[in-house]
Design an enzyme around this catalytic site. Structure first.
Site, PDB file in Angstrom:
ATOM      1  CB  CYS A  68       9.511  -1.800  -5.099  1.00 36.13           C
ATOM      2  SG  CYS A  68      11.013  -2.433  -6.159  1.00 36.13           S
ATOM      3  CD  GLU A  72       2.844  -2.197  -1.014  1.00 41.55           C
ATOM      4  OE1 GLU A  72       3.344  -2.630  -1.537  1.00 41.55           O
ATOM      5  OE2 GLU A  72       3.017  -0.128  -1.484  1.00 41.55           O
ATOM      6  CD  GLU A 128      15.581  -2.257  -2.435  1.00 39.33           C
ATOM      7  OE1 GLU A 128      14.906  -2.348  -2.035  1.00 39.33           O
ATOM      8  OE2 GLU A 128      15.284  -1.995  -3.359  1.00 39.33           O
ATOM      9  CD  GLU A 145       1.921  -5.478   7.333  1.00 38.74           C
ATOM     10  OE1 GLU A 145       1.384  -5.324   8.002  1.00 38.74           O
ATOM     11  OE2 GLU A 145       2.750  -5.537   6.663  1.00 38.74           O
TER      12      GLU A 145
HETATM   13 FE1  HC1 Z   1       5.733   0.263  -9.487  1.00 37.16          FE
HETATM   14 FE2  HC1 Z   1       7.172   1.519  -7.588  1.00 37.16          FE
HETATM   15  S1  HC1 Z   1       7.952   1.396  -9.448  1.00 37.16           S
HETATM   16  S2  HC1 Z   1       6.527  -1.052  -7.663  1.00 37.16           S
HETATM   17  O1  HC1 Z   1       6.573  -0.626 -10.174  1.00 37.16           O
HETATM   18  O2  HC1 Z   1       8.919   0.871  -6.434  1.00 37.16           O
HETATM   19  O3  HC1 Z   1       3.010  -0.313  -8.856  1.00 37.16           O
HETATM   20  O4  HC1 Z   1       5.127   2.509 -11.796  1.00 37.16           O
HETATM   21  O5  HC1 Z   1       5.132   3.363  -8.269  1.00 37.16           O
HETATM   22  O6  HC1 Z   1       5.388   2.325  -4.420  1.00 37.16           O
HETATM   23  O7  HC1 Z   1       7.680   4.129  -7.774  1.00 37.16           O
HETATM   24  C1  HC1 Z   1       4.010  -0.088  -9.159  1.00 37.16           C
HETATM   25  C2  HC1 Z   1       5.491   1.351 -11.186  1.00 37.16           C
HETATM   26  C3  HC1 Z   1       5.596   2.266  -8.224  1.00 37.16           C
HETATM   27  C4  HC1 Z   1       6.267   1.561  -5.656  1.00 37.16           C
HETATM   28  C5  HC1 Z   1       7.730   3.097  -7.248  1.00 37.16           C
END
Ligand code: HC1
Ligand code: SF4
Length: 589
Positions: A313, A375, A293, A380
């Site tokens: 994310c 998710e 990213e 995909e």
């Molecule tokens: Fe999260 Fe992530 S921080 S989104 O908040 O970007 O659920 O803990 O696992 O995928 O690493 C959640 C937490 C997590 C992702 C990461």
């Protein structure tokens, strides 16, 4: 201070304190169901009744403020009987399936039924809905569908609903999405969606904040414990588990670890004891996300692209963009979330390393989030019919598995993650708290682009804390050495996201890079975290995150040796050809 008495004991409390808060602060029990410390007061369950001298009727403790000289009785025979009859009416409508209910043993309604000894007096009624026959005569028949499993993330069983309205207030107050509301009238009133549609036909983002505050088992995550248990018991496949940043802090709270005790080693030991063959860290792929990213942001700054660039994310946020702000799809980073990155890497790089086929591996992802379930099920995120992630379980489901298998991580010796996907920096760990993705990205981007005086570690204070909208200016360098000032923002909670996007749309503010998290406070407060009546729990988890960062030796994502090795052996370079294939994605109409 205001002088009052509760059950004959004289006490002083600040003006404007509610009777409920005054009683709780002084150790008096008052039953509640619709009350939740993190939600606005509703006063609709009528269980918190108290007798007050001079009042001709009992008053609700949650909505009544104290007055000078107030004399309160919390447990008179009249109050007790009124509470018992309210509970008896609810009991009459409630199904008798506690033995198989996900909330069994962790159900506020069940606790009240025990405490007040309410026996089943009548056969349980099924949920009713008024229908009209051809002659327009009102008839009553069992509700068409009290169950809603239409999303992969949330399950609703309205037969279990006690009509406290907490879910409605959570969806409104935290997210301002307003999917849930009371529909129908009188005896037929129940919680429903707009037009009574299944949730996947609404703008629900699957964040699970409604399930977090449900006092019973009416709204829960789509439980996958049985499938995971089956895999653990059959031992037919290679069982891999990965753990999100916010899991270790949640478990530390659940097992009452000291505030500065890092529970990670005990969590890893607990997962091995459950029967997983490999235990990997999602912090590893959070670091990988920073590489991908960060490179994407720098490329957009150098070569042009849509701004502001939004992080990608959080699956609740992605759902929100796809359902409500499709015009912003190109502003999203194309990076998969860390969950999906580690999923793709496990079924390719790691599978190759251990000479296994992707379909021989079962990967269970432990997440503080319900939307992560949806998710993982996106088409995909599967290759040749094999999903990158096989099961996502929430922290609550992990607690259930530990309980079922009688594993107490607090009693185990610390163990380390497996290699090669088990190293994570504390910057990656900060992903779990609002502002953490930004902090991790800034740390690495400033060093990689060659900023002379990078912000010292832990000093990007403007993005820390639980405020809903935060902003900071971050100096970076372009590839031809020019200084640029990146205008960064951090937003958490759906209600704040909507306010923020409105300001962007009206050109009241301008930003270059924005971290978006659907749950207020970030994943530490995810919809799949254990339910808690402690309003300070989010602050405690946030402080744990910052303490872990302070104590860590590896605090920069780009210094993660497992990530460096992955690029050297396999991916070659961030945003390269293979990275694009495995670690990036597109968004749907
Ligand atoms: Fe999260 Fe992530 S921080 S989104 O908040 O970007 O659920 O803990 O696992 O995928 O690493 C959640 C937490 C997590 C992702 C990461
Ligand atoms: Fe609202 Fe989130 Fe619940 Fe959907 S999952 S109904 S958006 S609180």
């Amino acid at each position: 201070m205001v002088n009052i008495s509760i059950n004959g004991r004289k006490i002083q409390v600040p003006p404007k304190t509610t009777v409920l808060d005054a009683a709780k602060a002084n150790g008096f029990y008052i039953p509640t169901l619709c009350y939740h410390p993190r939600l606005p007061i509703a006063g609709n369950c009528r269980l918190c009744l108290v007798d007050v001298k001079g009042s001709w009727k009992p008053l609700t403790a949650c909505t009544t403020e104290v007055w000078e000289g107030m004399e309160i009785e919390t447990d008179t025979p009249a109050v007790r009987e009124t509470v018992r009859s309210s509970l008896a009416m609810m009991r009459e409508e409630h199904p008798n399936d506690c033995m198989t209910c996900e909330s069994n043993g962790n159900c506020e309604f069940q606790d009240l039924i025990y405490r007040y000894q309410i026996d089943a007096q009548h056969p349980v009624r099924t949920l009713l809905k008024r229908k009209f026959d051809k002659t327009n005569h009102s008839i009553t028949e069992p509700c068409y569908s009290p169950f809603d499993n239409s999303t992969f993330s949330i399950a609703r069983d309205m037969n279990k609903c006690v009509k406290c309205g907490r879910c409605i207030r959570a969806c409104h107050h935290f997210q301002n999405i307003n999917i849930l509301g009371f529909i129908n009238r009188a005896g037929y009133e129940r919680v429903g969606t707009p037009m009574d549609r299944p949730m996947n036909f609404t703008k629900c983002v699957e964040c699970g904040q409604c399930s977090q505050v449900c006092p019973v088992g009416a709204i829960t995550e789509r439980n996958e414990c049985i499938e995971v248990l089956r895999q653990l018991d059959s031992k037919k496949k290679i069982l891999v588990v990965s753990t999100a940043p916010a899991i270790r802090t949640a478990l530390a709270e659940e097992f009452n670890a000291e505030p500065d005790f890092d529970f990670t080693g005990k969590m890893v030991a607990g997962l091995r004891k459950l029967g997983f063959d490999y235990v990997f860290d999602t912090n590893f792929s959070a670091d990988l996300t920073i590489m991908e990213e960060g490179t994407e942001l720098i490329n957009r700054l150098n070569e042009g692209g849509k701004f502001p660039m939004f992080t990608s994310c959080c699956p609740g946020w992605i759902n929100m963009v796809e359902k409500s702000y499709p015009e912003l799809r190109e502003n999203l980073s194309t990076c998969k979330s860390p969950q999906q990155m580690i999923g793709a890497v496990i079924k390719s790089y790691f599978a190759k390393k251990i000479n296994a086929k992707p379909e021989d591996i079962i990967h269970v992802s432990v997440m503080p989030c319900t939307a992560k379930k949806g998710e993982a099920k996106r088409p995909e995120f599967a290759k040749n019919g094999v999903p990158d992630i096989d099961h996502v379980i929430t922290t609550r489901e992990l607690m259930t598995l530990l309980k079922l298998k009688k594993v107490n991580p607090a009693e185990l010796q610390n163990e380390k993650y497996d290699s090669p996907l088990g190293t994570g920096s504390s910057a990656g760990n900060l992903f779990g708290v609002t502002g953490g993705v930004m902090e991790a990205a800034v740390r690495t981007a400033q060093i990689i682009t060659g900023v002379e005086n990078p912000i010292p570690l832990g000093e990007l204070k403007a993005v820390r804390g639980l405020e809903g909208i935060k902003a900071a200016n971050v100096p970076l360098k372009t590839k031809d050495g020019k200084d640029v000032n990146v205008r960064a923002a951090v937003v958490s909670g759906g209600a704040n996201i909507q306010k923020f996007l409105e300001k962007i749309k009206n050109k009241e503010v301008e930003f270059d890079f924005v971290e978006m998290m659907m749950c207020p406070g970030g994943c530490i407060n995810g919809g799949g975290q254990p339910k808690s009546a402690d309003p300070s729990i989010v602050i405690k988890k946030m402080e744990r995150m910052y303490t872990m960062d302070k104590q860590a030796t590896l605090r920069l994502s780009h210094e993660n040796q497992d990530v460096q090795q992955l690029y050297k052996e396999f991916l070659k370079e961030p945003n390269g050809h293979l990275s694009h294939e495995l670690l990036h994605t597109h968004y749907n109409d």
